[in-house]
Design a protein around this motif. Structure first.
Motif: not given
Lengths: 381, 465
Positions: B59-67, B74-79
């Motif tokens: 999930v950290r990766m998703e947060v980092r890679q999202a533009p 924001k959603d990834a960070r929340k998750e």
């Protein structure tokens, strides 16, 4: 709430208590001033709070952690305020905030816990004293009971000691029935430890009124204001803040911490209304952080830091500092901001002037181990 | 307090309504060494460290890679926060559940003691998902072993290395630091001394025991390279092709500061990870460490101001046995000081809530959420304000507001079972020979069984151990 408080007077204290000075005697306190101590646990970084932007070594030592002075509120030709401290910047502009830099307690080692103990007891060495300077200050007040309060579930070291103090923090738990509360009061009557605590708790609950269960910085500021604004409320208070130990990723964390402090104090000011003019808030931490940034975007345990005096009663609008400089040769042990001011002297001066008690006497009572010469001219008299 | 009440409450974690009073209290305690379960079912059901670390890294990766500015970020960070919190709360519930039916309550108390001695704090976001695993993997298996093994397991766990910034510490003259300086001279990379300092100050020697700032820095240099596998940057920095098993201890040679170290006058010429191991070995058996641990154990089991003679005996047992913990515990069990009749310790919120839940006969926590309750009681689980852990003295816990919270929780507990348990008899079962006549009378006069039970749970006798 009133019912609960009345019940307490009858059953827990006993009928005899009615003959003694009632709690409302607090209104007879010799002063209408309020003194609030906000402790920053974890060694707040004074160099990025009150930024010595004119010191050429600052930007170099801090590297990527250095705050760009163009984003910060200029305080004078030497110092600027961290951009998160928007409201405190306004207070500075209104002459209600004073910053003391390169300040430290007598402690010179690097343990948080020892340093907090020294800061809170007012001793010169950790664990030598068993009570706190804020409690001893409470003992100097002329009023009777419940003069001091900690906005926390438990009583911090600075407020522990012989003078009666209380603590309060909003709770999200369902309230116990009045019947149960009364019976617990009876149950504790014979217990030397629990009885005074319980009586204090019931009295404080009565004072809390309609404050909600929120625990965010804005609510905490409002809650403290609610207590301190009351004519018969406490005159001395303490708030604990944590999370200042920034060994890594400091930039974002410090910005958030300072923002929370700023919001809390702004809500305190707004909630106090006219009482703000009678208020002095001391913000201080146990020690500073290293002058240079470390290898992980943070700073390590240091010595000199910055303290703040904030409130309508403060002779503010200035930075008080005998600036030692950040050049390598001027650092303590080659790594820390060298302290040139004593936190104890600031406390003695600020507390004495706030309450109109002779500051040298305050200094002797609060800091018996090594009596500092109080700083003067801090508070309007 | 009778001896059986002391065994059940001061050494144990509170009796249950169906517990017979121990007839031979010392024997009852010692026998628990054989009954202890390091990994009971509720703990075993939690996700292993590899899964926690993998999920977290993903999930950290998703947060980092999202533009940037993308709502997906924001959603990834929340998750990420939600998952971390869920892992934390599940583990807190497991901790409480295992305590409700513990086969060896004395050893369970020792687990709490050591988890607090080697405190990690979920105040730091990266620690949140791993805090429970720390207790499960680093503490529980080692409380009946040697102190040195416990120490090594604690310092090498992901939660500790993330909490005290070890995972990011880089030797200033390491291979990685040199390479990085060539590629990108502006960025700072280097040493973080946090873990080294707290090991010396809190976990082993104790503060003011003769080590210097230079010793701390040298130890920090020796520790460079100790890292966490599979978490990438922020957890452990990439150390070459070998990323290790997710969440497991990983030595990254490229980050290690080369050279011999001198600490407190002793020279350490070992190469690589063995260097810090050798230092930890010496710290684990040092006289200052023995005294530090002895003092804390005596404070926990006997009195806020530990009796000096008992500290001496515990310390001697620690030194003579090279830190064999059961040998030290036996001295404690044999100590007359620990069997003094007056209850001298005020229960912490955790101790009080567990003993209350056991006292009303709960066998499982069901729908109850333990973590928020402990927040309200003032002792958020695995979230002390500092690496020193929670205080172990009454002054930290006996406070006006804290008492009111206990009364509020007691009322809730009592409402669950108040019509099924007779508080007038229960006191004698939970604390044989302890309840004062005044307490008995107050309980007997309560307006309802629920109120009577609530009063028992907040009585002066039940608040102490």
């Amino acid at each position: 709430m009133m019912i609960r408080r009345q019940f307490l007077r009858f059953s827990a204290i006993g009928a005899g208590a009615l003959l003694v000075a009632p709690r409302l005697a607090l209104a007879a306190a010799q002063t209408d001033r309020r003194f609030l101590f906000v402790i920053q646990r974890g060694a707040a970084d004074g160099l990025n709070t009150v930024i010595p932007y004119a010191d050429p070594a600052y930007a170099q030592l801090r590297g990527a952690l250095a705050i760009d002075p163009t984003t910060a509120t200029k305080l004078d030709a030497q110092f600027a305020l961290h951009p998160s401290l928007v409201e405190i910047g306004k207070m500075h502009g209104a002459g209600q905030a004073l910053f003391v830099h390169a300040v430290a307690s007598p402690y010179r080692e690097r343990s948080h816990f020892d340093a907090q103990n020294v800061l809170e007891t007012g001793g010169t060495a950790p664990y030598r004293l068993r009570d706190g300077w804020l409690n001893r200050l409470t003992g100097m007040m002329t009023a009777q009971k419940e003069e001091a309060i900690a906005f926390a579930p438990t009583v911090p070291m600075a407020l522990r000691g012989p003078a009666d103090v209380t603590s309060y923090a909003p709770s999200a738990l369902p309230q116990a029935t009045d019947d149960l509360l009364a019976r617990v009061g009876d149950l504790y009557t014979e217990d030397a430890q629990l009885d005074p605590l319980w009586r204090s708790a019931m009295a404080t609950r009565g004072m809390a009124g309609e404050n909600g269960p929120k625990q965010d910085p804005a609510s905490l500021g409002k809650l403290a204001a609610g207590f301190l604004a009351k004519p018969d409320g406490p005159r001395i208070a303490m708030i604990e803040t944590g999370g200042w130990d920034t060994h890594s990723g400091q930039a974002g964390r410090l910005a958030a911490q300072l923002k929370a402090l700023d919001v809390m104090l702004a809500n305190l000011r707004d909630g106090l209304g006219p009482v703000w003019n009678d208020t002095v808030v001391l913000v201080a931490t146990e020690f500073g952080r290293t002058a240079a940034a470390n290898g992980t975007g943070g700073t390590d345990h240091g010595t000199g830091s910055a303290a703040m005096l904030i409130g309508g009663a403060v002779k503010g609008g200035r930075v008080v500092a005998d600036w030692p400089g950040l050049a390598q040769a001027n650092l303590l042990d080659g790594r820390d901001l060298k302290p040139t001011a004593q936190l104890d002297a600031l406390i003695a001066g600020a507390a004495g002037e706030t309450f109109g008690i002779d500051p040298p006497r305050v200094a002797r009572t609060l800091f018996a181990d090594a009596v500092p010469r109080p700083m003067t001219g801090l508070v309007r008299t | 307090m009778s001896e059986s009440a002391i065994a059940l409450n001061r050494f144990g974690i509170g009796a249950r309504p169906d517990d017979p009073a121990p007839t031979n209290p010392k024997r009852w305690l010692i026998d628990q060494f054989d009954r202890y379960e390091p990994r009971p079912a509720v703990w075993a059901a939690l996700p292993p460290i590899a899964q926690l670390a993998d999920d977290y890294a993903q999930v950290r990766m998703e947060v980092r890679q999202a533009p940037k500015d993308d709502p997906a970020k924001k959603d990834a960070r929340k998750e990420m926060r939600r998952d971390a919190r869920q892992n934390y709360q599940d583990a807190v519930n497991a901790r409480a559940a295992s305590a409700l039916t513990a086969a060896a309550p004395f050893v369970e108390r020792l687990v709490w003691f050591w988890a607090n001695h080697f405190a990690v704090s979920a105040d730091k976001a990266t620690v949140v998902p791993f805090a429970g695993n720390f207790e499960a993997e680093a503490i529980r298996p080692h409380v009946l072993g040697r102190f040195e093994d416990l120490l090594l397991a604690a310092e090498r766990h992901a939660a500790m290395m993330l909490y005290l910034d070890q995972a990011q510490s880089i030797g200033p003259d390491s291979i990685m630091a040199r390479r990085a300086a060539m590629n990108n001279p502006g960025r700072q990379r280097g040493l973080n001394e946090n873990l080294a300092r707290e090991i010396m100050e809190l976990h082993t020697l104790g503060v003011r025991t003769g080590y210097s700032q230079a010793d701390v820095t040298e130890f920090a240099r020796a520790l460079t390279g100790w890292s966490v596998g599979g978490l990438g940057r922020g957890g452990g920095r990439p150390g070459g092709p070998n990323q290790g098993d997710p969440g497991e201890y990983l030595f990254r040679p490229g980050l290690h500061e080369p050279g011999a170290r001198t600490i407190m006058g002793r020279s350490y010429t070992q190469v690589g990870e063995a260097q810090a191991e050798a230092i930890l070995h010496d710290l684990a058996v040092a006289p200052a460490t023995a005294r530090h641990i002895a003092t804390k154990l005596a404070r926990h089991f006997v009195a806020d101001d530990p009796p000096p003679a008992l500290v001496d005996r515990l310390s001697a047992a620690f030194l003579q046995s090279g830190g064999d913990l059961p040998k030290v515990y036996r001295v404690l069990i044999d100590a007359p000081e620990a069997w003094a009749a007056g209850a001298s310790k005020f229960k912490t919120p955790w101790e009080w809530s567990i003993s209350a839940m056991r006292g009303i006969g709960m066998r499982e926590i069901g729908q109850m959420q333990v973590a928020p309750m402990l927040n309200q009681l003032g002792q958020p689980v695995w979230r002390p304000g500092s690496p020193a852990g929670f205080d172990d003295v009454a002054a930290s816990w006996a406070a006006p507001d804290a008492l009111v919270r206990r009364v509020e929780v007691a009322q809730r507990f009592a409402q669950r079972v108040g019509d099924r348990l007779d508080a007038r008899k229960l006191g004698a079962t939970l604390m044989p020979g302890t309840i004062a006549p005044a307490t008995e009378q107050a309980i007997g006069r309560a307006e309802s069984p629920v109120t009577g039970l609530a009063l028992l749970l907040v009585s002066p006798e039940f608040q102490r151990r």
